[in-house]
Design an enzyme around this catalytic site. Structure first.
Site, mmCIF file in Angstrom:
data_model
loop_
_atom_site.group_PDB
_atom_site.id
_atom_site.type_symbol
_atom_site.label_atom_id
_atom_site.label_comp_id
_atom_site.label_asym_id
_atom_site.label_seq_id
_atom_site.Cartn_x
_atom_site.Cartn_y
_atom_site.Cartn_z
ATOM 1 N N TYR A 294 -4.670 37.836 -7.432
ATOM 2 C CA TYR A 294 -5.135 39.157 -7.865
ATOM 3 C C TYR A 294 -6.340 39.542 -7.027
ATOM 4 O O TYR A 294 -7.264 38.744 -6.850
ATOM 5 C CB TYR A 294 -5.523 39.139 -9.350
ATOM 6 C CG TYR A 294 -4.542 39.929 -10.162
ATOM 7 C CD1 TYR A 294 -4.333 41.277 -9.876
ATOM 8 C CD2 TYR A 294 -3.818 39.348 -11.193
ATOM 9 C CE1 TYR A 294 -3.407 42.013 -10.599
ATOM 10 C CE2 TYR A 294 -2.892 40.090 -11.912
ATOM 11 C CZ TYR A 294 -2.699 41.416 -11.614
ATOM 12 O OH TYR A 294 -1.786 42.151 -12.312
ATOM 13 N N GLU B 294 -7.815 43.082 -7.118
ATOM 14 C CA GLU B 294 -8.159 44.495 -7.351
ATOM 15 C C GLU B 294 -9.516 44.775 -6.726
ATOM 16 O O GLU B 294 -10.440 43.974 -6.831
ATOM 17 C CB GLU B 294 -8.174 44.787 -8.853
ATOM 18 C CG GLU B 294 -6.763 44.890 -9.410
ATOM 19 C CD GLU B 294 -6.720 45.091 -10.918
ATOM 20 O OE1 GLU B 294 -7.791 45.205 -11.541
ATOM 21 O OE2 GLU B 294 -5.605 45.111 -11.462
ATOM 22 N N ASP C 137 2.595 63.255 6.895
ATOM 23 C CA ASP C 137 3.385 62.090 6.478
ATOM 24 C C ASP C 137 4.173 61.659 7.714
ATOM 25 O O ASP C 137 5.195 62.254 8.043
ATOM 26 C CB ASP C 137 4.305 62.491 5.323
ATOM 27 C CG ASP C 137 5.151 61.319 4.833
ATOM 28 O OD1 ASP C 137 5.294 60.333 5.579
ATOM 29 O OD2 ASP C 137 5.677 61.407 3.711
ATOM 30 N N THR D 51 4.781 54.805 6.039
ATOM 31 C CA THR D 51 5.315 53.499 5.659
ATOM 32 C C THR D 51 5.156 52.601 6.875
ATOM 33 O O THR D 51 4.836 53.055 7.972
ATOM 34 C CB THR D 51 6.805 53.597 5.278
ATOM 35 O OG1 THR D 51 7.492 54.288 6.329
ATOM 36 C CG2 THR D 51 6.999 54.342 3.981
ATOM 37 N N LYS E 148 9.653 51.575 9.128
ATOM 38 C CA LYS E 148 10.670 52.380 9.832
ATOM 39 C C LYS E 148 10.510 52.108 11.336
ATOM 40 O O LYS E 148 10.704 50.973 11.749
ATOM 41 C CB LYS E 148 10.497 53.848 9.462
ATOM 42 C CG LYS E 148 10.705 54.091 7.947
ATOM 43 C CD LYS E 148 10.683 55.552 7.597
ATOM 44 C CE LYS E 148 11.075 55.790 6.163
ATOM 45 N NZ LYS E 148 9.929 55.764 5.228
ATOM 46 N N ARG F 41 8.130 46.309 4.154
ATOM 47 C CA ARG F 41 8.139 47.519 3.328
ATOM 48 C C ARG F 41 6.728 47.775 2.825
ATOM 49 O O ARG F 41 5.962 46.854 2.599
ATOM 50 C CB ARG F 41 9.072 47.344 2.132
ATOM 51 C CG ARG F 41 10.478 46.983 2.508
ATOM 52 C CD ARG F 41 11.435 47.332 1.402
ATOM 53 N NE ARG F 41 11.652 48.767 1.407
ATOM 54 C CZ ARG F 41 12.434 49.402 2.287
ATOM 55 N NH1 ARG F 41 13.067 48.750 3.227
ATOM 56 N NH2 ARG F 41 12.581 50.702 2.234
HETATM 57 N N1 DSN Z 1 13.993 57.182 2.097
HETATM 58 C C1 DSN Z 1 13.402 57.304 3.401
HETATM 59 C C2 DSN Z 1 14.386 57.744 4.426
HETATM 60 O O1 DSN Z 1 15.483 57.218 4.426
HETATM 61 O O2 DSN Z 1 14.076 58.566 5.258
HETATM 62 C C3 DSN Z 1 12.220 58.172 3.390
HETATM 63 O O3 DSN Z 1 11.285 57.595 2.561
#
Ligand code: DSN
Length: 419
Positions: free
Chosen positions: A60, A62, A206, A232, A235, A241
């Site tokens: 933990y 926090e 974003d 994120t 990608k 993730r």
């Molecule tokens: N779900 C994602 C995508 O496939 O683009 C975006 O967060």
């Protein structure tokens, strides 16, 4: 630290829970034996995956490094500082928060820190390529805030910055969101910043889809333009993730409070360890070469698909993805996803601008090159994949076409192994 505490080769899992173990193995086989063309997916490195399977899941923490609500945080502090320093260096940002459990939570933390419930968010409409958290009524973003959407120009199928400006002037949103999950063109963050300044809105970029390209300068960076940048890791950036937020120092305190305690409790320290590894990998020279190939492969895919007589939203791509518009071919996105899936090409149906089909059926298919590029596919193989896609979509009932496609997918997977 013992080797065992970091990575146990899944010996324990195999013995204790063979059912879960076998299911993970099955997923590994699926990933190895299919061509992943989902634009938001990638294959994280073994180091990134190993870094997630470690004892920091027990801790933990926090709070933030040096200011935690728990004892025993000296090593998780160290790993979080590494992640923060590396991601700041990667994007040239003054401040970074690496605790968001996901991109959606990163967006939630920004909205809840800097907006009041009921304030207006101006984002790209979901069916035109935006994201659920950019104001969709089915997401918290459209329930707690007043959503307002810009759409793509019906002719060019690109962002109509004049429309964004006129909507912002008329409605004075609290936050403008620049970013997308199915937009194949460059986003001009400087114009968005100009509109936000003029209308007194915050600007949130974003960059989840394009973060890897931004990191190496192959897409213009929102840093220096947007007040907040969310992303994120998993990608184009090819990490674990999860998510992160960048901002100028002036917003740091409020933003950090918005993540914890505002919207999250204990950070996932094992995932933050893996984020540090991924950011370190992205700082290496090879990462720029990888991203260049992602772009070359996407451009090759676009040209080939066009030459086979299919339509693409906006007529092509500047980034890692293409969006096929199948309307003229009389086939839905859902059907296309299923047809390719049978041959081992994994993609996802996607709405196209002004789609007549709903989101469960759609008229589009989104295809990306980040994962195939990680496997090592280059232009020649991408051309072959494009031909397979054409053959499958044009002969959906042909067992022979399917058999041939399966064989070629399997050959490609064997020639370009992963893990
Ligand atoms: N779900 C994602 C995508 O496939 O683009 C975006 O967060």
């Amino acid at each position: 630290m013992t080797e065992k505490g970091v990575w146990n080769g899944q010996e324990g899992l195999r013995t204790v829970d063979p059912e879960v173990y076998r299911t993970i193995l099955a997923e590994a086989e699926r990933e190895k034996n299919s061509l992943v063309m989902i634009a938001s997916e990638n294959y994280a490195s073994r180091a990134v995956i190993e870094a997630q399977a470690n004892v920091m899941t027990n801790k933990y923490a926090e709070g933030y490094p040096g200011a935690r609500y728990y004892g025993g945080c000296e090593f998780v502090d160290r790993v979080e500082r590494l992640a923060i320093d590396r991601v700041k260096r990667l994007f040239g940002s003054e401040h970074a928060n690496v605790q968001p459990h996901s991109g959606s939570q990163a967006n939630m933390a920004v909205y809840l820190s800097f907006l009041k419930p009921g304030d207006t968010i101006l984002g790209m409409e979901l069916s035109h390529g935006g994201h659920l958290t950019h104001g969709s009524p089915v997401s918290f973003s459209g329930k707690f805030f007043k959503p307002l959407f810009y759409r793509l120009d019906p002719e060019t199928q690109r962002i109509d910055y004049d429309e964004v400006r006129s909507l912002a002037r008329r409605h004075r949103p609290g936050m403008i969101v620049a970013g997308a999950s199915a937009y194949p063109r460059l986003i001009d963050f400087s114009i968005f910043a100009e509109i936000a300044r003029e209308t007194g809105a915050y600007l949130m970029a974003d960059m989840a889809h394009i973060a890897g390209l931004v990191a190496v300068g192959l897409h213009p960076s929102p840093v220096g333009h947007a007040d907040f940048i969310t992303s994120t890791n998993h990608k184009t950036l090819r990490g674990p993730r999860g998510g992160f937020i960048l901002s100028r120092e002036e917003y740091a305190e409020k933003l950090d409070k918005g993540v914890f305690p505002g919207t999250q409790g204990g950070p996932l320290m094992h995932i933050i360890a893996a984020k540090a590894v991924a950011f370190g990998e992205a700082l290496g020279h090879e990462f720029a070469d990888y991203q260049k190939q992602v772009l070359v492969n996407a451009a090759t895919l676009a040209n080939e698909i066009l030459s086979h007589g299919f339509d693409l939203v906006s007529g092509g791509t500047d980034n890692h993805l293409i969006l096929m518009d199948l309307t003229r071919k009389g086939i839905t996105g859902l059907e296309a996803e299923r047809i390719l899936g049978k041959a081992g090409i994994v993609a996802n149906k996607n709405t196209v601008p002004y789609d007549k089909q709903g989101p469960r059926v759609t008229s589009g298919l989104r295809l990306g090159t980040p994962a195939l590029t990680t496997r090592g596919l280059k232009e020649a193989e991408i051309r072959l994949v494009a031909r397979l896609i054409r053959d499958l979509l044009e002969n959906p009932e042909s067992e022979e076409t399917l058999k041939r496609a399966r064989g070629l997918v399997s050959e490609l997977c064997d020639s370009f192994p992963i893990y």
